[in-house]
Design a protein around this motif. Sequence first.
Motif, PDB file in Angstrom:
ATOM      1  N   SER A   1       0.237  -3.173 -13.577  1.00  0.00           N
ATOM      2  CA  SER A   1       0.626  -3.452 -12.193  1.00  0.00           C
ATOM      3  C   SER A   1       1.410  -2.262 -11.653  1.00  0.00           C
TER       4      SER A   1
ATOM      5  N   THR B   1       0.970  -4.855   5.181  1.00  0.00           N
ATOM      6  CA  THR B   1       2.102  -4.871   4.254  1.00  0.00           C
ATOM      7  C   THR B   1       1.995  -6.032   3.272  1.00  0.00           C
ATOM      8  N   ASN B   2       2.602  -5.826   2.096  1.00  0.00           N
ATOM      9  CA  ASN B   2       2.682  -6.848   1.048  1.00  0.00           C
ATOM     10  C   ASN B   2       1.318  -7.434   0.681  1.00  0.00           C
TER      11      ASN B   2
ATOM     12  N   SER C   1      -3.202   3.579  -1.445  1.00  0.00           N
ATOM     13  CA  SER C   1      -3.437   2.483  -0.504  1.00  0.00           C
ATOM     14  C   SER C   1      -4.290   2.991   0.651  1.00  0.00           C
TER      15      SER C   1
ATOM     16  N   SER D   1      -1.866  -7.730  -2.032  1.00  0.00           N
ATOM     17  CA  SER D   1      -2.178  -7.622  -3.455  1.00  0.00           C
ATOM     18  C   SER D   1      -3.664  -7.295  -3.618  1.00  0.00           C
TER      19      SER D   1
ATOM     20  N   PHE E   1      -2.358  -4.179  -7.858  1.00  0.00           N
ATOM     21  CA  PHE E   1      -1.520  -3.280  -7.059  1.00  0.00           C
ATOM     22  C   PHE E   1      -0.929  -4.045  -5.871  1.00  0.00           C
ATOM     23  N   THR E   2       0.354  -3.815  -5.596  1.00  0.00           N
ATOM     24  CA  THR E   2       1.009  -4.352  -4.396  1.00  0.00           C
ATOM     25  C   THR E   2       1.061  -3.224  -3.377  1.00  0.00           C
TER      26      THR E   2
ATOM     27  N   ASN F   1       1.970  -1.415   0.216  1.00  0.00           N
ATOM     28  CA  ASN F   1       2.904  -1.298   1.345  1.00  0.00           C
ATOM     29  C   ASN F   1       3.954  -2.415   1.377  1.00  0.00           C
ATOM     30  N   PRO F   2       4.727  -2.571   0.297  1.00  0.00           N
ATOM     31  CA  PRO F   2       5.737  -3.648   0.283  1.00  0.00           C
ATOM     32  C   PRO F   2       6.852  -3.362   1.288  1.00  0.00           C
TER      33      PRO F   2
ATOM     34  N   THR G   1       2.984  -0.396  -7.555  1.00  0.00           N
ATOM     35  CA  THR G   1       3.187  -0.478  -6.108  1.00  0.00           C
ATOM     36  C   THR G   1       2.637   0.789  -5.464  1.00  0.00           C
TER      37      THR G   1
END
Length: 325
Positions: free
Chosen positions: A59, A164-165, A159, A167, A196-197, A199-200, A61
């Motif tokens: 995993s 945003t946010n 990305s 998955s 992958f997460t 644009n958190p 970000t």
Amino acid sequence: MKFTHKISSYLPKGTMARLALLLVILIGLPAAIFIVRKAVQYVPKAAVTTVTLSTTPASATLPPNATVRVNLSAGTQLIGFTRVVLTFNPAQINLASEVTTTTRLRQNREPATDPWIVKTTMAEANSTGRVVIALGLDELDRANPPTGTFEIANFSVRSSTTQTNVSSQLAFTVSDSQIVNMTAEAQIIASTGSTFTLNPVVTNTPTATPTATPSPTRTPTPTATFTPTPTRTPTPTPTPTMTPTGTVPPVTITNTLTPTPNCWSGDANCDGNVDILDYSILFASFGKLPGQVGYDPRANLNHDSAGAVDILDYSVLFYNFGHRS
């Protein structure tokens, strides 16, 4: 003479009937030879084990960009050929670099020749959401095939959305992948991909400021009461959202298997089809060198100078199997 007459008495009467019988024999003979050879050369099922394909990190970000490593845990198996297929959502993530393959499995040591059998370019992967990597062991490395846990390839991802946010997953297509050991046995595949997460965004919650308590007054002498000054509560500052950068200009690398003149790659008998007949030619000469009993030069499908019939010839047949002119 009597023996010939006795046999002819059992044959169908008429030219057409005899031609039909001959045709049935010619069609059935290759299949019968293949089945008998498979029975004689039978390998116990215990030789086939479960190997694991995985990507690291499990995993991450995005942003910033992350480097993905494609790994194979083969246990005690000696690996001679791999075909790995990965899929992702190109509307959410993209490759940010070309795929770099391992030096443990390379088709050709010559610097001017591509060391892979098949490798998807960054541009094609970002268009289709699919990465295909096929690698074979060079004949010069047959004495030292990779085993245990090792890296097959790596590439960078980024990305590709401003949402945003989000998955998003990078996963293996096991049904379209294949891992083959040095005795040409396909292994059972298990797999784990990456999540992958994208644009958190973290929202800051303001903290309340305590208010001062006024001091009590004395009796009987009156005392002025202290009035606290109101405290201004800070306003949270919005966190800027990072915008993904543009893609690196694609570099197209073309990898084409050059067919033998008048024959498609993998077509050992040059009948225009890559099928079970070509496989039986390869199987009969597998592991042999020129000059050995049973060696058939048609089985040298990758046309290497040594002429050895090995896992590289098998990979050429596997990749083109089913082609029909």
